[in-house]
Write an enzyme that holds these catalytic residues in place. Structure first.
Site, short mmCIF file in Angstrom:
data_model
loop_
_atom_site.label_atom_id
_atom_site.label_comp_id
_atom_site.label_asym_id
_atom_site.label_seq_id
_atom_site.Cartn_x
_atom_site.Cartn_y
_atom_site.Cartn_z
N LEU A 119 -5.59 13.54 -6.70
CA LEU A 119 -4.32 14.21 -6.59
C LEU A 119 -4.12 14.35 -5.12
CD1 LEU A 119 -4.14 16.24 -9.87
CD2 LEU A 119 -3.14 14.11 -9.51
N TYR A 169 -4.59 -1.46 7.58
CA TYR A 169 -4.76 -1.40 6.33
C TYR A 169 -4.87 -2.87 5.37
CZ TYR A 169 -2.10 -1.69 1.85
OH TYR A 169 -1.72 -1.75 0.49
N PHE A 220 3.45 -8.41 -3.46
CA PHE A 220 4.35 -8.29 -2.48
C PHE A 220 4.96 -6.84 -2.53
CE2 PHE A 220 4.03 -12.41 -0.34
CZ PHE A 220 2.75 -13.15 -1.12
N LEU A 254 11.74 0.65 1.88
CA LEU A 254 12.98 0.39 1.71
C LEU A 254 13.94 0.54 0.64
CD1 LEU A 254 15.30 -1.07 3.69
CD2 LEU A 254 15.01 -3.25 2.24
N ILE A 263 17.99 0.61 10.02
CA ILE A 263 17.44 -0.79 9.64
C ILE A 263 16.59 -1.18 10.81
CG2 ILE A 263 18.52 -3.29 9.27
CD1 ILE A 263 20.96 -2.07 8.09
N ASP A 284 6.17 -5.68 11.60
CA ASP A 284 6.91 -6.23 10.31
C ASP A 284 7.13 -7.84 10.65
OD1 ASP A 284 7.19 -4.29 8.95
OD2 ASP A 284 9.32 -3.66 9.96
#
Ligand code: UDP
Length: 328
Positions: A33, A141, A169, A190, A207, A285
Site C-alpha cells: 500500500l 527503470y 506497451f 498521457l 505536449i 522518450d
C-alpha cells in the site's frame, strides 16, 4: 488455481485481480500500500498488507493460502525518478523480486508471471517490435525489468521455475463499470493527464516535443487496455505446466497513436476542448514504440477486445470524470 497477486492493489494488479475472479480462479492480494489503494480490491478477496521481500511473511501467505502461482506487479514505474534515484529502483524492482523468488522456490511454488515493459527494448531500429529484438534499456527503470527477466531465465534453468514475462506497451483505460481505475501520484501518463486538462483539473496538457521524426511531430505509442493485458496473463496460466517453461510476450494492439491523436480522441469522447501547451521534449522518450504481439495472439489466442483508442478512452473518461481525485 490459487493465485498470489503481488501488487494487487495497484493499477494493473487490481484490474488483473478482477479478471482472475471472472476466469474462475482464486486471487489473494499482497500489497505494501505504498502506492496501491486498499479500495481497489474488493473486501471479499484475501488481502495481506506487507513487503514482498519480507520472507517470513510471504512464506506464511504462500503456505496458508496454498498458492499455486505468483503474479508480480509490485514495481516502481517512474522513469524520471529511476534516473535520479537508481538505488530506490534497483532495491525495489530487483532486490525485492529476488527475495520473493527465493521464498517461492523454498516453498516449492514454481509458477510465476512477471510484469515487464517495452522499456527493456530502449530505442530499437525496427518497428513494430518483436520479442527477439535486442534489449538495450535507456533508463534504470527498463534496466531493472531486464535484470529481473535475466534472473528468471537463470532460475528456470537451475530450479525448474516456469515463468511468463509480459512486456507491456502503454497500459491505459480503466474498469468498464467505472469502479476501479488509474490513480498514480504524481500522474505522469498521457491519457489521464489529457483527461485532467479536459476536466479543468490541470491548466493545460503539456505536449512534450513536437519536433520528432513522426507524421505530426509528436511521439507515437501503442495504447493497450488494462483489462486486455490482464486477460493475456490469465491465458498464460495453462502454459506453465512443464518445469522450466520460459515465455516472453509483447502486449500491444499494433496500432500506434500520436500525442495529438490521443488529444483529439479525448476531445471526441468527452465533448470538451483540451487546452494544450507545447514544451520541450521529455528526456528519454523514444519517437515511436509499437508492439508486434503476434506471439501472444498465436500462442495464447489473445486478442485485444479494446481495439480502438476511443473505446479505451471511454473507460478512462468514465473513471476520471467520476473520480477526479482518484480513490481519495
Ligand atoms: N506525454 C506528453 N504529456 C504528458 C504525458 C506524456 O506529451 O503529460 C507524452 C510522452 O512524452 C510520450 C507519450 O505522451 O511521448 C506517452 O507517455 P506516457 O508517460 O503516457 O508513457 P510512456 O510511453 O512514457 O511509457
Amino acid at each position: 488455481m490459487n493465485i498470489l497477486v503481488v501488487g494487487g492493489a495497484g493499477y494493473i494488479g487490481s484490474h488483473c485481480v478482477r479478471q482472475i475472479v471472472a476466469a474462475g480462479h482464486r486471487p489473494v492480494v499482497l500489497d505494501s500500500l505504498i502506492y496501491g489503494h486498499r479500495q481497489a480490491v474488493a473486501s471479499d478477496i484475501p488481502f495481506y498488507q506487507g513487503d514482498l521481500a519480507d520472507q517470513p511473511f510471504v512464506r506464511q501467505v504462500l503456505r496458508k493460502e496454498k498458492i499455486d502461482l505468483v503474479m508480480h506487479f509490485a514495481a516502481f514505474i517512474n522513469v524520471g525518478e529511476s534516473v535520479s534515484d537508481p538505488i530506490k529502483y534497483y532495491k525495489n524492482n530487483v532486490v525485492k523480486t529476488l527475495a520473493l523468488l527465493e521464498t517461492m522456490l523454498e516453498e516449492n511454488v514454481k509458477k510465476f508471471i512477471f510484469s515487464s515493459t517495452a522499456a527493456v527494448y530502449g530505442m530499437p531500429d525496427t518497428m513494430p517490435i518483436t520479442e527477439d529484438v535486442r534489449k538495450a534499456p535507456i533508463n534504470p527503470y527498463g534496466q531493472t525489468k531486464l535484470d529481473c527477466e535475466n534472473l528468471l531465465a537463470s532460475l528456470a534453468k537451475a530450479h525448474g521455475l516456469s515463468y511468463s514475462v509480459f512486456r507491456y506497451f502503454n497500459a491505459c483505460g480503466d474498469a468498464v463499470d467505472g469502479t476501479i481505475g488509474e490513480d498514480h501520484s504524481p500522474e505522469t501518463h498521457l491519457i489521464p493527464n489529457v483527461i485532467r486538462a479536459a476536466l479543468g483539473l490541470a491548466p493545460t496538457l503539456k505536449i512534450f516535443g513536437n519536433d520528432y521524426p513522426t507524421p505530426d511531430g509528436t511521439c507515437l505509442r501503442d495504447y493497450v487496455h488494462v483489462d486486455d493485458l490482464a486477460r493475456a496473463h490469465i491465458a498464460a496460466f495453462d502454459k506453465l505446466g512443464a518445469p522450466g517453461t520460459e515465455l516472453h510476450f509483447n502486449l500491444g494492439t499494433g496500432r500506434p497513436y500520436s500525442v495529438l491523436e490521443i488529444i483529439q480522441a479525448v476531445e471526441k469522447v468527452s465533448g470538451k476542448k483540451v487546452p494544450v501547451e507545447f514544451t520541450p521534449r521529455r528526456a528519454g522518450d523514444p519517437p515511436e514504440l509499437c508492439a508486434d504481439a503476434t506471439r501472444a495472439r498465436e500462442f495464447l489466442g489473445w486478442k485485444p477486445q479494446f481495439d480502438t483508442v476511443e473505446s479505451i478512452i471511454e473507460t478512462a473518461w468514465r473513471w476520471h470524470s467520476t473520480h477526479p481525485n482518484g480513490y481519495r
